[in-house]
Design a protein around this motif. Structure first.
Motif, mmCIF file in Angstrom:
data_model
loop_
_atom_site.group_PDB
_atom_site.id
_atom_site.type_symbol
_atom_site.label_atom_id
_atom_site.label_comp_id
_atom_site.label_asym_id
_atom_site.label_seq_id
_atom_site.Cartn_x
_atom_site.Cartn_y
_atom_site.Cartn_z
ATOM 1 N N ARG A 96 0.819 -1.214 0.000
ATOM 2 C CA ARG A 96 0.000 0.000 0.000
ATOM 3 C C ARG A 96 0.854 1.267 0.000
ATOM 4 N NH1 ARG A 96 -4.707 -0.427 4.341
ATOM 5 N NH2 ARG A 96 -5.562 1.224 3.065
ATOM 6 N N GLY A 99 3.967 2.419 -5.517
ATOM 7 C CA GLY A 99 3.283 3.065 -6.631
ATOM 8 C C GLY A 99 2.112 2.256 -7.144
ATOM 9 N N GLU A 100 2.239 0.946 -7.149
ATOM 10 C CA GLU A 100 1.171 0.078 -7.631
ATOM 11 C C GLU A 100 0.461 -0.521 -6.429
ATOM 12 O OE1 GLU A 100 1.756 1.132 -11.400
ATOM 13 O OE2 GLU A 100 0.229 -0.310 -10.735
ATOM 14 N N LYS A 101 -0.128 0.347 -5.618
ATOM 15 C CA LYS A 101 -0.647 -0.088 -4.329
ATOM 16 C C LYS A 101 -1.825 -1.042 -4.445
ATOM 17 C CE LYS A 101 -1.117 4.177 -2.947
ATOM 18 N NZ LYS A 101 -0.662 4.942 -4.133
ATOM 19 N N GLU A 102 -2.522 -1.007 -5.589
ATOM 20 C CA GLU A 102 -3.676 -1.898 -5.704
ATOM 21 C C GLU A 102 -3.314 -3.279 -6.249
ATOM 22 O OE1 GLU A 102 -3.547 1.099 -7.159
ATOM 23 O OE2 GLU A 102 -5.366 2.268 -6.797
ATOM 24 N N THR A 103 -2.095 -3.433 -6.774
ATOM 25 C CA THR A 103 -1.731 -4.697 -7.412
ATOM 26 C C THR A 103 -1.545 -5.778 -6.366
ATOM 27 O OG1 THR A 103 -0.611 -3.539 -9.216
ATOM 28 C CG2 THR A 103 -0.077 -5.870 -8.890
ATOM 29 N N GLN A 104 -2.273 -6.857 -6.530
ATOM 30 C CA GLN A 104 -2.186 -7.964 -5.584
ATOM 31 C C GLN A 104 -1.489 -9.155 -6.248
ATOM 32 O OE1 GLN A 104 -5.883 -8.846 -3.568
ATOM 33 N NE2 GLN A 104 -6.366 -6.676 -3.319
ATOM 34 N N PHE A 106 -0.835 -13.127 -5.986
ATOM 35 C CA PHE A 106 -1.490 -14.285 -5.408
ATOM 36 C C PHE A 106 -0.529 -15.455 -5.224
ATOM 37 C CE2 PHE A 106 -6.099 -13.511 -5.313
ATOM 38 C CZ PHE A 106 -6.138 -12.266 -5.930
ATOM 39 N N GLY A 107 -0.796 -16.237 -4.188
ATOM 40 C CA GLY A 107 -0.092 -17.491 -3.989
ATOM 41 C C GLY A 107 -0.678 -18.578 -4.861
ATOM 42 N N TYR B 32 -9.948 1.873 -10.087
ATOM 43 C CA TYR B 32 -8.862 1.009 -10.549
ATOM 44 C C TYR B 32 -9.485 -0.258 -11.072
ATOM 45 C CZ TYR B 32 -4.774 -2.083 -10.237
ATOM 46 O OH TYR B 32 -3.772 -2.973 -10.504
ATOM 47 N N TYR B 36 -7.160 -10.033 -14.324
ATOM 48 C CA TYR B 36 -6.287 -11.096 -13.855
ATOM 49 C C TYR B 36 -6.483 -12.314 -14.743
ATOM 50 C CZ TYR B 36 -4.754 -8.812 -9.553
ATOM 51 O OH TYR B 36 -4.156 -7.967 -8.652
ATOM 52 N N GLY B 43 -2.528 -19.615 -9.104
ATOM 53 C CA GLY B 43 -3.204 -18.442 -8.592
ATOM 54 C C GLY B 43 -3.387 -17.401 -9.688
ATOM 55 N N PRO B 44 -4.354 -16.495 -9.513
ATOM 56 C CA PRO B 44 -4.529 -15.409 -10.492
ATOM 57 C C PRO B 44 -3.283 -14.527 -10.539
ATOM 58 C CG PRO B 44 -6.404 -15.574 -8.996
ATOM 59 C CD PRO B 44 -5.325 -16.432 -8.429
ATOM 60 N N LEU B 46 -1.863 -10.697 -12.251
ATOM 61 C CA LEU B 46 -2.255 -9.456 -12.923
ATOM 62 C C LEU B 46 -1.791 -9.469 -14.371
ATOM 63 C CD1 LEU B 46 -3.450 -6.590 -12.698
ATOM 64 C CD2 LEU B 46 -1.133 -5.794 -12.180
ATOM 65 N N ARG B 51 -6.891 2.932 -15.204
ATOM 66 C CA ARG B 51 -7.575 3.880 -14.326
ATOM 67 C C ARG B 51 -8.523 4.709 -15.182
ATOM 68 N NH1 ARG B 51 -5.202 3.422 -9.477
ATOM 69 N NH2 ARG B 51 -3.054 2.700 -9.447
ATOM 70 N N SER B 93 -11.621 -1.711 -7.873
ATOM 71 C CA SER B 93 -11.410 -1.295 -6.488
ATOM 72 C C SER B 93 -11.480 0.218 -6.385
ATOM 73 C CB SER B 93 -10.074 -1.798 -5.944
ATOM 74 O OG SER B 93 -9.009 -1.027 -6.447
ATOM 75 N N TYR B 98 -8.505 -0.469 -0.642
ATOM 76 C CA TYR B 98 -8.038 -1.123 -1.862
ATOM 77 C C TYR B 98 -8.630 -2.518 -2.047
ATOM 78 C CZ TYR B 98 -4.690 2.644 -1.296
ATOM 79 O OH TYR B 98 -4.119 3.869 -1.120
ATOM 80 N N LEU B 100 -10.435 -5.449 -3.691
ATOM 81 C CA LEU B 100 -10.745 -5.830 -5.061
ATOM 82 C C LEU B 100 -12.053 -6.602 -5.091
ATOM 83 C CD1 LEU B 100 -7.429 -7.093 -6.741
ATOM 84 C CD2 LEU B 100 -8.820 -5.155 -7.440
#
Lengths: 115, 112
Positions: A96, A99-104, A106-107, B32, B36, B43-44, B46, B51, B93, B98, B100
């Motif tokens: 958070r 810069g790419e705070k929304e990018t998640q 995943f495992g 945003y 994915y 896993g998913p 990106l 935006r 989001s 944040y 999703l």
């Protein structure tokens, strides 16, 4: 050089048992998440922690309890497992402060089958 | 209440064709919009994100088109390849947590 790792990868257990899933991220992120993906592939967020503080707590049975011992780890404990808990559980992390705070990220998922 | 609606549920395209997946959202606070990609047993991950200050974003063969007034966005995969066969999720989001919100996914099959 795994970024987000989960253990175990597969979990087969009987109804009524208690089980835990562990997640670790080595990305230096400050936020971690648990998602549930059902048999129809629908992804739904369950919990999120930021710096060990719970920030998202969706409508989830209280049999599910997350715990974050530090920023790099987020565990999920499930009590009294039910058939409907069978799903794939994904851990994810994000930064958070970045810069790419929304990018998640995943495992690989933990496939839970309750018999 | 499904806040992000995705269609179609499944899509079959021939190699070299264009794959188009559509999403619509309701919450005007969303700012945003990522896509994915998920391969079986993984896993998913990106793929591409946009935006609302731009109407289109392109990365290689993948393009997001965004229509703010219609509250819709779509993923276009040009020159689709069998290796693109996967489940694609749109998401949205907005706000300080944040969070999703995902669409229900589209299973894309690209035939050789």
């Amino acid at each position: 050089d795994t970024a987000v790792s989960q253990t175990p990868k597969y979990l087969v257990t009987q109804m009524g048992n208690d089980k835990s899933i562990k997640c670790e991220q080595n990305l230096g992120h400050d936020t971690m998440y648990w998602y549930k993906q059902d048999s129809k592939k629908f992804l739904k967020i369950m919990f999120s922690y930021n710096n060990k503080e719970l920030i998202i707590n969706e409508t989830v049975p209280n049999r599910f309890s997350p715990k974050s011992p530090d920023k790099a780890h987020l565990n999920l404990h499930i009590n009294s497992l039910e058939l409907g808990d069978s799903a794939v559980y994904f851990c994810a992390s994000s930064n958070r402060r970045g810069g790419e705070k929304e990018t998640q990220y995943f495992g690989p998922g933990t496939r839970l089958l309750v018999l | 209440q499904q806040q992000v609606k995705q269609s179609p549920q499944s899509l079959i395209v021939q190699k070299g064709g264009i794959s188009i997946i559509n999403c619509a959202y309701e919450n005007t606070a969303f700012d945003y919009f990522p896509w994915y990609q998920q391969f079986p047993g993984k896993g998913p991950a990106l793929l591409i994100a946009i935006r609302p200050d731009v109407s289109e974003k392109k990365e290689g063969r993948f393009t997001i088109s965004f229509n703010k007034s219609a509250k819709q966005f779509s993923l276009h995969i040009m020159d689709s390849q069998p290796g693109d066969s996967a489940t694609y999720f749109c998401a949205a989001s907005g706000g300080s947590n944040y969070k999703l919100t995902f669409g229900k996914g589209t299973l894309l099959t690209v035939n050789p």
